[in-house]
Design an enzyme around this catalytic site. Structure first.
Site, PDB file in Angstrom:
ATOM      1  N   GLY A   8       0.843  -1.219   0.001  1.00 32.66           N
ATOM      2  CA  GLY A   8       0.096   0.029  -0.032  1.00 32.66           C
ATOM      3  C   GLY A   8       0.850   1.185   0.085  1.00 32.66           C
ATOM      4  O   GLY A   8       1.468   1.354   0.835  1.00 32.66           O
ATOM      5  N   ALA A   9       1.116   1.880  -1.080  1.00 34.06           N
ATOM      6  CA  ALA A   9       1.808   3.353  -1.105  1.00 34.06           C
ATOM      7  C   ALA A   9       1.010   4.298  -1.297  1.00 34.06           C
ATOM      8  O   ALA A   9       1.291   5.426  -1.998  1.00 34.06           O
ATOM      9  CB  ALA A   9       2.856   3.161  -2.438  1.00 34.06           C
ATOM     10  N   GLY A  10      -0.317   4.230  -0.384  1.00 35.33           N
ATOM     11  CA  GLY A  10      -0.966   5.455  -0.218  1.00 35.33           C
ATOM     12  C   GLY A  10      -0.606   6.454   0.539  1.00 35.33           C
ATOM     13  O   GLY A  10       0.707   6.724   0.647  1.00 35.33           O
ATOM     14  N   GLY A  13       1.149   4.349   3.612  1.00 35.70           N
ATOM     15  CA  GLY A  13       2.232   3.592   3.195  1.00 35.70           C
ATOM     16  C   GLY A  13       3.571   4.783   2.692  1.00 35.70           C
ATOM     17  O   GLY A  13       4.780   4.131   3.382  1.00 35.70           O
ATOM     18  N   ARG A  81     -11.053   5.749   5.894  1.00 34.99           N
ATOM     19  CA  ARG A  81     -12.397   6.044   6.365  1.00 34.99           C
ATOM     20  C   ARG A  81     -12.702   7.388   5.593  1.00 34.99           C
ATOM     21  O   ARG A  81     -11.713   8.093   5.320  1.00 34.99           O
ATOM     22  CB  ARG A  81     -12.406   6.402   7.789  1.00 34.99           C
ATOM     23  CG  ARG A  81     -12.667   5.028   8.691  1.00 34.99           C
ATOM     24  CD  ARG A  81     -13.222   5.684  10.014  1.00 34.99           C
ATOM     25  NE  ARG A  81     -12.194   6.116  10.953  1.00 34.99           N
ATOM     26  CZ  ARG A  81     -12.103   6.601  12.099  1.00 34.99           C
ATOM     27  NH1 ARG A  81     -13.612   6.798  12.397  1.00 34.99           N
ATOM     28  NH2 ARG A  81     -11.275   7.111  12.733  1.00 34.99           N
ATOM     29  N   ARG A  87     -14.540   2.719  11.580  1.00 40.59           N
ATOM     30  CA  ARG A  87     -13.678   1.815  11.027  1.00 40.59           C
ATOM     31  C   ARG A  87     -14.019   0.397  10.647  1.00 40.59           C
ATOM     32  O   ARG A  87     -13.662  -0.282   9.699  1.00 40.59           O
ATOM     33  CB  ARG A  87     -12.389   1.502  11.981  1.00 40.59           C
ATOM     34  CG  ARG A  87     -11.532   2.895  12.551  1.00 40.59           C
ATOM     35  CD  ARG A  87     -10.531   2.556  13.468  1.00 40.59           C
ATOM     36  NE  ARG A  87      -9.891   3.977  13.854  1.00 40.59           N
ATOM     37  CZ  ARG A  87     -10.212   4.817  14.733  1.00 40.59           C
ATOM     38  NH1 ARG A  87     -11.352   4.579  15.392  1.00 40.59           N
ATOM     39  NH2 ARG A  87      -9.404   5.938  14.964  1.00 40.59           N
ATOM     40  N   ASN A  94     -11.581  -4.288   2.867  1.00 36.93           N
ATOM     41  CA  ASN A  94     -10.255  -4.586   3.629  1.00 36.93           C
ATOM     42  C   ASN A  94      -9.797  -5.885   3.917  1.00 36.93           C
ATOM     43  O   ASN A  94      -8.655  -6.212   3.831  1.00 36.93           O
ATOM     44  CB  ASN A  94      -9.890  -3.429   4.599  1.00 36.93           C
ATOM     45  CG  ASN A  94      -9.942  -2.021   4.068  1.00 36.93           C
ATOM     46  OD1 ASN A  94      -9.883  -1.642   2.768  1.00 36.93           O
ATOM     47  ND2 ASN A  94      -9.666  -1.094   4.998  1.00 36.93           N
ATOM     48  N   ARG A 150      -1.588  10.748  20.444  1.00 40.40           N
ATOM     49  CA  ARG A 150      -2.686  11.743  20.317  1.00 40.40           C
ATOM     50  C   ARG A 150      -3.035  12.359  21.804  1.00 40.40           C
ATOM     51  O   ARG A 150      -3.096  13.569  21.940  1.00 40.40           O
ATOM     52  CB  ARG A 150      -3.918  11.312  19.861  1.00 40.40           C
ATOM     53  CG  ARG A 150      -3.961  11.007  18.212  1.00 40.40           C
ATOM     54  CD  ARG A 150      -5.064  10.350  17.694  1.00 40.40           C
ATOM     55  NE  ARG A 150      -5.067  10.543  16.112  1.00 40.40           N
ATOM     56  CZ  ARG A 150      -5.172   9.462  15.326  1.00 40.40           C
ATOM     57  NH1 ARG A 150      -6.311   8.589  15.818  1.00 40.40           N
ATOM     58  NH2 ARG A 150      -5.120   9.776  13.948  1.00 40.40           N
ATOM     59  N   HIS A 174      -8.931  -0.742  18.817  1.00 42.20           N
ATOM     60  CA  HIS A 174      -8.642   0.620  17.949  1.00 42.20           C
ATOM     61  C   HIS A 174      -9.997   1.246  17.404  1.00 42.20           C
ATOM     62  O   HIS A 174     -10.396   1.058  16.226  1.00 42.20           O
ATOM     63  CB  HIS A 174      -7.704   0.352  16.813  1.00 42.20           C
ATOM     64  CG  HIS A 174      -7.186   1.690  16.093  1.00 42.20           C
ATOM     65  ND1 HIS A 174      -6.785   2.694  16.779  1.00 42.20           N
ATOM     66  CD2 HIS A 174      -7.222   1.944  14.911  1.00 42.20           C
ATOM     67  CE1 HIS A 174      -6.553   3.625  16.137  1.00 42.20           C
ATOM     68  NE2 HIS A 174      -6.864   3.356  14.869  1.00 42.20           N
TER      69      HIS A 174
HETATM   70  N1  LIG Z   1      -4.275   1.683  12.527  1.00 42.52           N
HETATM   71  C1  LIG Z   1      -4.064   2.954  12.684  1.00 42.52           C
HETATM   72  O1  LIG Z   1      -4.012   3.231  13.392  1.00 42.52           O
HETATM   73  C2  LIG Z   1      -4.747   3.487  11.275  1.00 42.52           C
HETATM   74  C3  LIG Z   1      -4.058   4.851  11.092  1.00 42.52           C
HETATM   75  C4  LIG Z   1      -4.478   5.739   9.751  1.00 42.52           C
HETATM   76  C5  LIG Z   1      -4.975   4.765   8.749  1.00 42.52           C
HETATM   77  N2  LIG Z   1      -5.284   3.491   9.026  1.00 42.52           N
HETATM   78  C6  LIG Z   1      -5.677   2.537   7.796  1.00 42.52           C
HETATM   79  O2  LIG Z   1      -4.648   2.220   6.842  1.00 42.52           O
HETATM   80  C7  LIG Z   1      -5.358   1.887   5.531  1.00 42.52           C
HETATM   81  C8  LIG Z   1      -4.688   2.914   4.499  1.00 42.52           C
HETATM   82  O3  LIG Z   1      -4.854   4.061   4.710  1.00 42.52           O
HETATM   83  P1  LIG Z   1      -4.128   5.345   3.782  1.00 42.52           P
HETATM   84  O4  LIG Z   1      -4.812   6.620   4.491  1.00 42.52           O
HETATM   85  O5  LIG Z   1      -2.730   4.816   3.575  1.00 42.52           O
HETATM   86  O6  LIG Z   1      -5.292   5.331   2.457  1.00 42.52           O
HETATM   87  P2  LIG Z   1      -4.716   5.505   0.828  1.00 42.52           P
HETATM   88  O7  LIG Z   1      -6.343   5.036   0.203  1.00 42.52           O
HETATM   89  O8  LIG Z   1      -4.077   6.744   0.921  1.00 42.52           O
HETATM   90  O9  LIG Z   1      -4.071   4.226   0.626  1.00 42.52           O
HETATM   91  C9  LIG Z   1      -4.159   2.722   0.542  1.00 42.52           C
HETATM   92  C10 LIG Z   1      -3.506   2.449  -0.662  1.00 42.52           C
HETATM   93  O10 LIG Z   1      -3.558   0.872  -0.878  1.00 42.52           O
HETATM   94  C11 LIG Z   1      -3.522   0.576  -2.144  1.00 42.52           C
HETATM   95  N3  LIG Z   1      -4.139  -0.819  -2.224  1.00 42.52           N
HETATM   96  C12 LIG Z   1      -5.572  -1.187  -2.439  1.00 42.52           C
HETATM   97  N4  LIG Z   1      -5.540  -2.699  -2.715  1.00 42.52           N
HETATM   98  C13 LIG Z   1      -4.269  -2.982  -2.547  1.00 42.52           C
HETATM   99  C14 LIG Z   1      -3.535  -4.166  -2.805  1.00 42.52           C
HETATM  100  N5  LIG Z   1      -4.495  -5.340  -3.034  1.00 42.52           N
HETATM  101  N6  LIG Z   1      -2.327  -4.331  -2.914  1.00 42.52           N
HETATM  102  C15 LIG Z   1      -1.397  -3.367  -2.621  1.00 42.52           C
HETATM  103  N7  LIG Z   1      -2.191  -2.041  -2.347  1.00 42.52           N
HETATM  104  C16 LIG Z   1      -3.253  -1.788  -2.696  1.00 42.52           C
HETATM  105  C17 LIG Z   1      -4.418   1.684  -2.743  1.00 42.52           C
HETATM  106  O11 LIG Z   1      -4.163   1.610  -4.360  1.00 42.52           O
HETATM  107  C18 LIG Z   1      -3.913   2.759  -2.024  1.00 42.52           C
HETATM  108  O12 LIG Z   1      -2.640   3.480  -2.670  1.00 42.52           O
HETATM  109  C19 LIG Z   1      -6.881   2.102   5.791  1.00 42.52           C
HETATM  110  O13 LIG Z   1      -7.574   0.985   6.019  1.00 42.52           O
HETATM  111  C20 LIG Z   1      -6.707   3.354   6.958  1.00 42.52           C
HETATM  112  O14 LIG Z   1      -8.025   3.134   7.641  1.00 42.52           O
HETATM  113  C21 LIG Z   1      -4.980   2.732  10.195  1.00 42.52           C
END
Ligand SMILES: NC(=O)c1ccc[n+]([C@@H]2O[C@H](COP(=O)([O-])OP(=O)(O)OC[C@H]3O[C@@H](n4cnc5c(N)ncnc54)[C@H](O)[C@@H]3O)[C@@H](O)[C@H]2O)c1
Length: 311
Positions: A8-10, A13, A81, A87, A94, A150, A174
């Site tokens: 996940g390079a969003g 990531g 979200r 969540r 997911n 936080r 969480h």
């Molecule tokens: N645990 C925590 O404290 C916490 C905090 C922030 C975010 N999150 C969670 O982390 C996750 C990611 O958040 P984000 O802000 O980076 O979202 P984002 O949309 O910016 O990035 C998610 C990335 O996952 C990629 N993706 C989707 N399917 C994929 C696959 N099969 N293989 C590889 N990549 C894939 C998407 O193309 C996207 O680039 C979410 O579920 C969010 O709720 C958790």
């Protein structure tokens, strides 16, 4: 150099990669399904390394094979979200993404330690452990470091004391039922319950519980990423540097705090083995009641997962 792969390079990531590169903890692989995205972000970050004087190799790929032989695999793939969502609303989408990513990357890196970030966090960590068959030491979820940070940030702002002197422990699932342990949290050793008025403390506890939602409502198109990924970087460092750091993480429970067969936020010792053990606080009756309520919410989500996936 150790090898760290981030699936996940969003927002989370890529920002995790950024914090990790700054700490020069290992060579990095970014994987995403979107063509060009991990490659572009990876190349951009690589070109920052001469400026910040870090010898870190960073590559991006759409193929899991690039992750082969990783020491650490960080799972951030999946939907974040949007305003109005909990969540848990992310569960079915997911679970499919994280399930496939966990199985694929585990085949290529059977010795890796997995750090899970995707929400609903405790349940995605549970899914990762069940699908890979890894021991509990090698799957850990990020939640408590962020939730505690936080609360620390809010306490530091309220008191005007350095964040370094503020220790907070937010445990439990969480979600909005997380458990900020005010009695065990302190400013330079003085319990928060003594340092702050009841009103101020309650306001901080409430803001901490809703801390993720506050940012989702401001951003509107996604969720927090700077602090969540800084939390993952701290966990990665504790593991790779074998630090025996005690921090709150989501861990698989085997009788601790009276809980079994579920992931839950508790203080753990992180070292090169991964989640080497769970620290047990003596809880008061009120604290135990909050723990039980939070655990019930997490168990419900685990049950919902079991209706979607055979585990
Ligand atoms: N645990 C925590 O404290 C916490 C905090 C922030 C975010 N999150 C969670 O982390 C996750 C990611 O958040 P984000 O802000 O980076 O979202 P984002 O949309 O910016 O990035 C998610 C990335 O996952 C990629 N993706 C989707 N399917 C994929 C696959 N099969 N293989 C590889 N990549 C894939 C998407 O193309 C996207 O680039 C979410 O579920 C969010 O709720 C958790």
């Amino acid at each position: 150099m150790p090898k760290i792969s981030i699936i996940g390079a969003g927002m989370t990531g890529a920002t995790t990669a950024h914090w990790l590169a700054e700490r020069e903890l290992g060579d990095l692989v970014l994987v995403d399904v979107v063509e060009g995205l991990p490659q572009g972000k990876g190349l951009d970050m690589l070109q920052a390394m001469p400026i910040i004087a870090r010898d870190v190799d960073i590559i991006g790929s759409n193929d899991h094979s690039a992750t082969k032989g990783s020491d650490i695999v960080i799972l951030t793939a999946g939907l974040p979200r949007k305003p109005g969502m909990s969540r848990d609303d992310l569960l079915s989408a997911n679970a499919e993404i994280v399930g496939k990513a966990a199985v694929e990357t585990f085949k290529l890196s059977p010795d890796a330690i997995f750090i899970v970030l995707t929400n609903p966090l405790d349940t995605m960590a549970y899914l990762t452990m069940k699908l890979t068959g890894l021991p509990r030491t090698r799957v850990v979820g990020q939640a408590g470091v962020l939730d505690s940070a936080r609360m620390r940030a809010f306490v530091a702002k309220e008191t005007g004391i350095s964040v370094e002197n503020v220790s907070c422990y937010v445990l439990g699932g969480h979600g909005d039922e997380m458990v900020p342990l005010t009695r065990h949290s302190n400013v330079a050793g003085i319990p928060l319950t003594e340092y702050l008025s009841a009103d101020k403390l309650e306001a901080i506890v409430n803001r901490t519980r809703k801390g993720g939602g506050e940012i989702v409502n401001l951003l509107k198109t996604g969720s927090a990423y700077y602090a969540p990924s800084a939390a993952v970087a701290q966990m990665t460092e504790a593991i790779l540097k074998d630090r025996n750091l005690v921090i709150p993480c989501s861990a698989y429970m085997q009788g601790e705090y009276g809980l079994n067969d579920m992931f839950f936020g508790v203080p753990v010792v992180l070292n090169r083995q991964g989640m080497s053990r769970i620290i047990e606080y003596k809880l008061s009756g009120d604290e135990q009641a909050l723990f039980d309520k939070s655990a019930a919410a997490v168990k419900d989500t685990h049950q919902a997962l079991k209706k979607l996936v055979k585990i």
